[in-house]
Design a protein around this motif. Structure first.
Motif, PDB file in Angstrom:
ATOM      1  N   ALA A  73      78.188 -38.187   7.549  1.00 13.90           N
ATOM      2  CA  ALA A  73      79.079 -38.979   7.066  1.00 13.90           C
ATOM      3  C   ALA A  73      80.594 -38.910   6.176  1.00 13.90           C
ATOM      4  O   ALA A  73      80.586 -37.685   5.205  1.00 13.90           O
ATOM      5  N   ARG A  74      81.462 -39.415   6.334  1.00 16.73           N
ATOM      6  CA  ARG A  74      82.465 -38.784   4.993  1.00 16.73           C
ATOM      7  C   ARG A  74      81.798 -39.191   3.398  1.00 16.73           C
ATOM      8  O   ARG A  74      82.203 -37.647   2.984  1.00 16.73           O
ATOM      9  N   ARG A  75      82.164 -40.220   2.997  1.00 18.39           N
ATOM     10  CA  ARG A  75      80.782 -39.864   1.513  1.00 18.39           C
ATOM     11  C   ARG A  75      82.018 -39.782   0.928  1.00 18.39           C
ATOM     12  O   ARG A  75      81.288 -39.573  -0.291  1.00 18.39           O
ATOM     13  N   GLY A  76      82.863 -39.868   0.862  1.00 12.21           N
ATOM     14  CA  GLY A  76      83.909 -40.497  -0.246  1.00 12.21           C
ATOM     15  C   GLY A  76      84.818 -39.141   0.196  1.00 12.21           C
ATOM     16  O   GLY A  76      86.039 -38.862  -0.470  1.00 12.21           O
ATOM     17  N   GLY A  77      84.882 -38.197   1.115  1.00 11.79           N
ATOM     18  CA  GLY A  77      85.583 -37.473   1.285  1.00 11.79           C
ATOM     19  C   GLY A  77      86.714 -37.622   2.068  1.00 11.79           C
ATOM     20  O   GLY A  77      86.828 -38.811   2.928  1.00 11.79           O
ATOM     21  N   PHE A  78      87.691 -36.394   2.221  1.00  7.80           N
ATOM     22  CA  PHE A  78      88.880 -36.716   3.010  1.00  7.80           C
ATOM     23  C   PHE A  78      89.193 -35.088   3.505  1.00  7.80           C
ATOM     24  O   PHE A  78      88.790 -34.174   2.508  1.00  7.80           O
ATOM     25  N   ASP A  79      90.211 -35.229   4.747  1.00  6.37           N
ATOM     26  CA  ASP A  79      91.011 -33.930   4.844  1.00  6.37           C
ATOM     27  C   ASP A  79      91.846 -33.428   4.875  1.00  6.37           C
ATOM     28  O   ASP A  79      92.634 -35.154   3.951  1.00  6.37           O
ATOM     29  N   ASP A  80      92.584 -32.610   4.878  1.00  7.79           N
ATOM     30  CA  ASP A  80      94.087 -32.272   4.002  1.00  7.79           C
ATOM     31  C   ASP A  80      95.040 -31.951   5.391  1.00  7.79           C
ATOM     32  O   ASP A  80      95.945 -32.018   5.392  1.00  7.79           O
ATOM     33  N   GLY A  81      94.220 -33.003   6.404  1.00  9.33           N
ATOM     34  CA  GLY A  81      95.449 -33.310   7.977  1.00  9.33           C
ATOM     35  C   GLY A  81      95.215 -32.124   8.791  1.00  9.33           C
ATOM     36  O   GLY A  81      95.984 -32.809   9.967  1.00  9.33           O
ATOM     37  N   PHE A  82      94.640 -31.303   8.882  1.00  7.16           N
ATOM     38  CA  PHE A  82      95.037 -31.089   9.624  1.00  7.16           C
ATOM     39  C   PHE A  82      93.521 -30.132  10.154  1.00  7.16           C
ATOM     40  O   PHE A  82      93.082 -29.542  11.142  1.00  7.16           O
TER      41      PHE A  82
ATOM     42  N   PRO B  52     110.814 -26.498  12.591  1.00  9.05           N
ATOM     43  CA  PRO B  52     109.877 -25.962  13.187  1.00  9.05           C
ATOM     44  C   PRO B  52     108.765 -25.409  12.747  1.00  9.05           C
ATOM     45  O   PRO B  52     107.289 -25.216  13.170  1.00  9.05           O
ATOM     46  N   ASP B  53     108.729 -25.454  11.571  1.00  7.73           N
ATOM     47  CA  ASP B  53     107.984 -24.694  11.017  1.00  7.73           C
ATOM     48  C   ASP B  53     107.032 -25.833   9.833  1.00  7.73           C
ATOM     49  O   ASP B  53     105.780 -25.352   8.955  1.00  7.73           O
ATOM     50  N   GLU B  54     107.505 -27.376   9.571  1.00  6.86           N
ATOM     51  CA  GLU B  54     106.598 -28.023   9.290  1.00  6.86           C
ATOM     52  C   GLU B  54     105.817 -29.490   9.924  1.00  6.86           C
ATOM     53  O   GLU B  54     106.573 -29.067  10.667  1.00  6.86           O
ATOM     54  N   ALA B  55     104.516 -28.886   9.342  1.00  7.51           N
ATOM     55  CA  ALA B  55     104.132 -30.092   9.998  1.00  7.51           C
ATOM     56  C   ALA B  55     104.080 -31.585   9.452  1.00  7.51           C
ATOM     57  O   ALA B  55     104.241 -31.637   8.140  1.00  7.51           O
ATOM     58  N   LEU B  56     104.085 -32.873  10.682  1.00  8.86           N
ATOM     59  CA  LEU B  56     104.700 -34.118   9.915  1.00  8.86           C
ATOM     60  C   LEU B  56     103.512 -35.258  10.282  1.00  8.86           C
ATOM     61  O   LEU B  56     102.847 -34.253  11.746  1.00  8.86           O
ATOM     62  N   TRP B  57     102.886 -35.477   9.457  1.00 10.66           N
ATOM     63  CA  TRP B  57     102.094 -36.770   9.442  1.00 10.66           C
ATOM     64  C   TRP B  57     102.606 -37.568   9.952  1.00 10.66           C
ATOM     65  O   TRP B  57     103.121 -38.163   9.516  1.00 10.66           O
ATOM     66  N   LEU B  58     102.170 -38.611  11.340  1.00 12.25           N
ATOM     67  CA  LEU B  58     102.958 -39.551  11.885  1.00 12.25           C
ATOM     68  C   LEU B  58     101.140 -40.994  12.297  1.00 12.25           C
ATOM     69  O   LEU B  58     100.110 -40.389  11.742  1.00 12.25           O
TER      70      LEU B  58
ATOM     71  N   LEU C 240     103.265 -32.449   5.948  1.00 13.04           N
ATOM     72  CA  LEU C 240     101.605 -31.783   5.660  1.00 13.04           C
ATOM     73  C   LEU C 240     101.934 -30.917   5.689  1.00 13.04           C
ATOM     74  O   LEU C 240     100.698 -29.766   4.855  1.00 13.04           O
ATOM     75  N   GLY C 241     103.407 -30.231   5.438  1.00 13.79           N
ATOM     76  CA  GLY C 241     103.105 -28.690   4.498  1.00 13.79           C
ATOM     77  C   GLY C 241     103.543 -27.961   6.090  1.00 13.79           C
ATOM     78  O   GLY C 241     103.826 -27.963   7.284  1.00 13.79           O
ATOM     79  N   PRO C 242     103.181 -26.285   5.707  1.00 14.85           N
ATOM     80  CA  PRO C 242     103.575 -25.649   6.545  1.00 14.85           C
ATOM     81  C   PRO C 242     102.788 -25.358   7.619  1.00 14.85           C
ATOM     82  O   PRO C 242     101.230 -25.442   6.983  1.00 14.85           O
ATOM     83  N   TRP C 243     102.308 -25.456   9.392  1.00 14.67           N
ATOM     84  CA  TRP C 243     101.574 -25.500  10.279  1.00 14.67           C
ATOM     85  C   TRP C 243     100.674 -23.781   9.973  1.00 14.67           C
ATOM     86  O   TRP C 243     100.799 -22.786   9.432  1.00 14.67           O
ATOM     87  N   PRO C 244      99.068 -24.290   9.229  1.00 12.02           N
ATOM     88  CA  PRO C 244      98.032 -22.883   9.254  1.00 12.02           C
ATOM     89  C   PRO C 244      97.900 -22.430  10.225  1.00 12.02           C
ATOM     90  O   PRO C 244      97.576 -21.053  10.628  1.00 12.02           O
ATOM     91  N   GLY C 245      98.300 -22.907  11.182  1.00 12.48           N
ATOM     92  CA  GLY C 245      98.355 -21.804  12.942  1.00 12.48           C
ATOM     93  C   GLY C 245      99.240 -22.406  13.825  1.00 12.48           C
ATOM     94  O   GLY C 245     100.558 -22.822  14.351  1.00 12.48           O
ATOM     95  N   ASP C 246      98.701 -22.511  14.811  1.00 13.06           N
ATOM     96  CA  ASP C 246      99.645 -23.176  15.625  1.00 13.06           C
ATOM     97  C   ASP C 246      99.961 -24.172  16.387  1.00 13.06           C
ATOM     98  O   ASP C 246      99.542 -25.309  15.867  1.00 13.06           O
ATOM     99  N   ARG C 247     101.504 -24.485  16.711  1.00 10.40           N
ATOM    100  CA  ARG C 247     102.110 -25.875  16.816  1.00 10.40           C
ATOM    101  C   ARG C 247     101.832 -26.080  17.533  1.00 10.40           C
ATOM    102  O   ARG C 247     101.817 -26.158  18.886  1.00 10.40           O
TER     103      ARG C 247
END
Length: 337
Positions: free
Chosen positions: A195-204, A260-266, A278-285
């Motif tokens: 369970a999350r219990r207050g945690g959250f991810d960075d979008g990736f 091309p280098d930016e990850a967008l969050w929808l 979200l910032g630069p892609w950390p890997g495969d787009r």
């Protein structure tokens, strides 16, 4: 022992907060009323004792920073926090992440009589007379969907098979109980280890929390779109209309050929939609969009998104073509809020 909190959210959460407090030994019940926040007034009860606070700036962030967080740090015990209905537990947990306060669980109460209509509508909190402050442009759908999605456990005020199908897909990890048969110890014991219990991810991270069913049930279905080619920015902009009618939730990590280098969050909830960076892609787009439909056609959603992807010819000429990109302006507007 430090402060451990249980956050109780939702428009029908009053009785549930009381019951959790009743069965939790040596706990404190904190209740907030932000109905006067636009005038800089916050009402807060601690175990039934009312305190009226006057803030220089009437906003949610000031309420958290100047009132709730210092209070929780001082109490140093188990605290049941009944959040004002327009507070989103994710924002509270984000504010608590820089403190020593531990979130034991987030419990959201879902009103079966109103939740589905609210979750798929486009009414704003201001139109309902529930805006947290001047300039609060959030929709009711944003709040109720976010509250249910972020919960570690759900309490539902009644039975509705369509609502059950939506919640199975929106938050498959969260155990659920009917309010009429609420057993707080059993509900908390059923919260899984992951369970999350207050945690959250960075979008990736994964866009699919838990294991939602992909089969159709009562018209409710999960649509998962994946594509390695980028979107054409203007065609994606037009295609997003398909996500605003008959859809409960959209969560997506996308890229447009003009960035091309930016990850967008929808992200959408009901008739509201947000786009962030979200910032630069950390890997495969890789495009990935997950949609929970209530009545919208999965085929129409998939077709609209596929039509927005660039063609092979456009991709080959991407460095030479100029693309009008509305998402640059949207991102700047979001950063100013």
């Amino acid at each position: 022992m430090g402060t451990e909190v249980v956050l109780v959210a939702g428009f029908a959460a009053h009785d549930v907060a009381d019951e959790i407090w009743r069965v939790t030994s040596e706990s404190v019940l904190v209740r907030h009323d932000l109905s006067g926040l636009a005038e800089g007034v916050v009402r807060r009860w601690v175990d039934g004792v009312l305190t009226v606070l006057e803030l220089a700036h009437g906003c949610v962030s000031c309420t958290l920073r100047l009132d709730l967080i210092p209070l929780l740090e001082q109490l140093d015990r188990k605290v049941i926090v009944h959040l004002d209905p327009v507070l989103e537990p994710e924002a509270v947990c984000f504010a608590l992440s820089e403190t020593d306060v531990h979130v034991e669980a987030v419990v959201t109460v879902v009103d079966h009589a109103t939740w589905l209509a609210d979750a798929t509508g486009d009414a704003t909190l201001a139109e309902r007379g529930r805006a947290a402050a001047d300039g609060d442009e959030r929709t009711v759908s944003q709040v109720v969907v976010g509250q249910a999605e972020f919960a570690d456990a759900l309490v539902v005020t009644g039975t509705d098979p369509v609502l059950d199908a939506v919640l199975d897909r929106l938050n498959p990890l969260a155990p659920r109980q009917d309010l009429a048969a609420l057993d707080v110890p059993a509900l908390f014991a059923a919260i899984p280890d992951g369970a999350r219990r207050g945690g959250f991810d960075d979008g990736f991270g994964s866009l699919l929390h838990g294991q939602p069913p992909f089969t159709e049930e009562h018209g409710v279905q999960v649509v998962r779109f994946r594509e390695r080619r980028p979107f054409h920015p203007m065609r994606l902009h037009h295609a997003m209309d398909v996500l605003l009618d008959g859809v409960v939730r959209t969560r997506g990590r996308v890229w447009v050929v003009s960035q091309p280098d930016e990850a967008l969050w929808l992200e959408s909830a009901g008739g509201s939609l947000r786009v962030g960076n979200l910032g630069p892609w950390p890997g495969d787009r890789v495009q990935e969009v997950v949609v929970i439909t209530a009545s919208a056609s999965p085929e129409a959603i998939t077709a609209a998104l596929m039509d927005a992807v660039v063609t092979d010819e456009e991709l080959a000429l991407a460095d030479e073509l100029e693309f009008a990109d509305p998402f640059t302006d949207w991102r700047e507007e979001l950063e100013e809020l």
